[in-house]
Write a protein that holds these residues in place. Structure first.
Motif, mmCIF file in Angstrom:
data_model
loop_
_atom_site.group_PDB
_atom_site.id
_atom_site.type_symbol
_atom_site.label_atom_id
_atom_site.label_comp_id
_atom_site.label_asym_id
_atom_site.label_seq_id
_atom_site.Cartn_x
_atom_site.Cartn_y
_atom_site.Cartn_z
ATOM 1 N N PRO A 4 44.508 31.883 50.635
ATOM 2 C CA PRO A 4 44.468 33.257 50.127
ATOM 3 C C PRO A 4 45.163 33.423 48.768
ATOM 4 O O PRO A 4 44.667 34.177 47.917
ATOM 5 C CB PRO A 4 45.219 34.047 51.208
ATOM 6 C CG PRO A 4 45.162 33.198 52.422
ATOM 7 C CD PRO A 4 45.079 31.786 51.971
ATOM 8 N N ALA A 5 46.294 32.727 48.564
ATOM 9 C CA ALA A 5 47.017 32.908 47.303
ATOM 10 C C ALA A 5 46.206 32.342 46.137
ATOM 11 O O ALA A 5 46.170 32.923 45.047
ATOM 12 C CB ALA A 5 48.382 32.226 47.383
ATOM 13 N N THR A 6 45.529 31.202 46.374
ATOM 14 C CA THR A 6 44.691 30.615 45.332
ATOM 15 C C THR A 6 43.509 31.527 45.044
ATOM 16 O O THR A 6 43.153 31.769 43.883
ATOM 17 C CB THR A 6 44.198 29.224 45.771
ATOM 18 O OG1 THR A 6 45.340 28.431 46.122
ATOM 19 C CG2 THR A 6 43.434 28.531 44.655
ATOM 20 N N ASP A 7 42.935 32.051 46.121
ATOM 21 C CA ASP A 7 41.820 32.981 45.971
ATOM 22 C C ASP A 7 42.232 34.160 45.086
ATOM 23 O O ASP A 7 41.518 34.539 44.146
ATOM 24 C CB ASP A 7 41.393 33.463 47.362
ATOM 25 C CG ASP A 7 40.172 34.373 47.312
ATOM 26 O OD1 ASP A 7 39.057 33.848 47.415
ATOM 27 O OD2 ASP A 7 40.348 35.587 47.148
ATOM 28 N N ALA A 8 43.406 34.717 45.361
ATOM 29 C CA ALA A 8 43.874 35.879 44.595
ATOM 30 C C ALA A 8 44.115 35.490 43.135
ATOM 31 O O ALA A 8 43.747 36.236 42.207
ATOM 32 C CB ALA A 8 45.152 36.437 45.222
ATOM 33 N N ASP A 27 34.859 36.619 41.648
ATOM 34 C CA ASP A 27 34.381 36.378 43.010
ATOM 35 C C ASP A 27 35.232 35.353 43.770
ATOM 36 O O ASP A 27 34.957 35.034 44.919
ATOM 37 C CB ASP A 27 32.917 35.920 42.991
ATOM 38 C CG ASP A 27 32.701 34.677 42.140
ATOM 39 O OD1 ASP A 27 33.702 34.113 41.629
ATOM 40 O OD2 ASP A 27 31.541 34.272 41.970
ATOM 41 N N GLY A 28 36.270 34.821 43.110
ATOM 42 C CA GLY A 28 37.137 33.867 43.803
ATOM 43 C C GLY A 28 36.500 32.502 43.980
ATOM 44 O O GLY A 28 37.055 31.651 44.675
ATOM 45 N N ILE A 29 35.338 32.291 43.357
ATOM 46 C CA ILE A 29 34.652 30.998 43.475
ATOM 47 C C ILE A 29 34.747 30.266 42.143
ATOM 48 O O ILE A 29 34.356 30.807 41.104
ATOM 49 C CB ILE A 29 33.172 31.194 43.871
ATOM 50 C CG1 ILE A 29 33.089 31.871 45.243
ATOM 51 C CG2 ILE A 29 32.433 29.852 43.880
ATOM 52 C CD1 ILE A 29 31.702 32.346 45.597
ATOM 53 N N VAL A 30 35.287 29.057 42.178
ATOM 54 C CA VAL A 30 35.401 28.276 40.945
ATOM 55 C C VAL A 30 34.120 27.464 40.796
ATOM 56 O O VAL A 30 34.008 26.341 41.295
ATOM 57 C CB VAL A 30 36.656 27.371 40.971
ATOM 58 C CG1 VAL A 30 36.798 26.635 39.643
ATOM 59 C CG2 VAL A 30 37.911 28.197 41.244
ATOM 60 N N GLY A 31 33.140 28.079 40.167
ATOM 61 C CA GLY A 31 31.847 27.433 39.912
ATOM 62 C C GLY A 31 31.771 27.018 38.451
ATOM 63 O O GLY A 31 32.786 26.996 37.751
ATOM 64 N N PRO A 32 30.563 26.692 37.972
ATOM 65 C CA PRO A 32 30.411 26.159 36.608
ATOM 66 C C PRO A 32 31.039 27.035 35.516
ATOM 67 O O PRO A 32 31.709 26.517 34.621
ATOM 68 C CB PRO A 32 28.889 26.080 36.438
ATOM 69 C CG PRO A 32 28.361 25.924 37.826
ATOM 70 C CD PRO A 32 29.298 26.691 38.722
#
Ligand SMILES: [Zn+2]
Length: 311
Positions: free
Chosen positions: A195-199, A213-218
């Protein structure tokens, strides 16, 4: 069909429940385990245990065994091939403290890497069983974790991929590339996307004008690789994670992270609302954790308690 304590099908006839031979790092587990996803997840836990906690010994490791729980009525999870014992002579049933605090923290890290789909007998509330690891959830969740392990990149120290070849990361991801992102964002680099990384990712994305969006994509990787908007320490540096001392009345993301970790690692006694508010309930769980961990029972989460929680 009968089921073992964790709800998986159990049988005195091992072939009827897909029990197959099982060994880890050359160490045999007589009895075997349930083949497929269970073998993948338990195999990961046992291999990491062997590499990071303590070398496995033989004889002393065991798998499937149709039997009631010692001293009880229900069927042991060994009866469904969903439990293993690790180096039994060193960690006798009922004996507490057969691992050091650092080893216990490492065991909890390994279990976090499999999303706590495996429970350690050392975390039992009643009689402890520190040799024992068992599947603690349903086949669907085990399949998800097994697929991630087979997909690679889930080991404790995979090489960080080069620019342009990054894996997409999100809640539940683990590994060195997660730690890379965490260091970049200046948060504790435990390699677990919680959760902390997401935030922190969402805040970074928001500040960078990316979709938060909390997603580390391209797109997010490209921004991180560019070094733009770098919010913390230099990428690649490895600062010691610093965490605030928390006590009753503390609030914020660190409290929420603590609550979430306590709930996922110690479901037997931690059922906190992860609201980021350190109230009486959180204090009570912290005290219980400290008591079990052999720490000073003061309800205050300082460096020692943080370390034992697995941070
Ligand atoms: Zn066992």
């Amino acid at each position: 069909m009968a089921t073992s304590q964790n709800g998986w099908p159990a049988s005195p006839n091992p072939s009827s429940i897909d029990i197959a031979a099982f060994s880890v790092a050359g160490i045999p587990f007589p009895g075997g385990v349930k083949s497929g996803d269970v073998a993948t997840v338990l195999g990961y836990v046992a291999e990491q245990f062997h590499n990071r906690v303590e070398q496995l010994i033989t004889p002393g490791c065991w798998g499937y065994n149709y039997r009631p729980i010692s001293g009880g009525n229900s069927l042991s999870n060994h009866s469904s091939g969903t439990a293993i014992d690790l180096s039994a002579p060193r960690h006798p049933l009922g004996q507490r403290g057969t691992f050091s605090g650092a080893q216990v923290a490492e065991i909890h890290r390994i279990l976090a890497e499999v999303d706590n789909t495996v429970r350690w007998g050392g975390d039992y509330t009643g009689r402890v069983d520190e040799m024992h690891m068992e599947i603690n959830t349903d086949p669907g969740r085990v399949a998800t974790v097994a697929a991630r392990i087979r997909g690679g990149g889930d080991g404790p120290t995979p090489q960080p991929p080069g620019p342009g070849h990054h894996r997409t990361l999100s809640r539940g991801s683990t590994g060195a590339d997660v730690a890379l992102v965490q260091r970049y964002l200046g948060i504790a680099a435990d390699g677990i996307f919680g959760p902390a990384t997401d935030a922190a990712v969402r805040t970074y994305q928001h500040n960078q004008g990316l979709t938060a969006d909390g997603i580390v994509g391209p797109a997010t990787w490209a921004r991180i690789d560019s070094g733009l908007g770098h919010p913390g320490t230099d990428p690649g540096s490895d600062p010691a994670p610093t965490r605030p001392t928390l006590r009753k009345g503390s609030t914020g993301p660190a409290v929420r992270e603590l609550q979430t970790r306590l709930n996922t690692s110690y479901p037997a006694y931690s059922h906190l609302v992860a609201d980021g508010d350190f109230g009486p309930a959180t204090e009570q769980v912290v005290r219980e954790f400290q008591r079990r961990a052999g720490l000073t029972v003061d309800g205050i989460v300082g460096p020692h308690t943080w370390a034992r929680v697995g941070f």
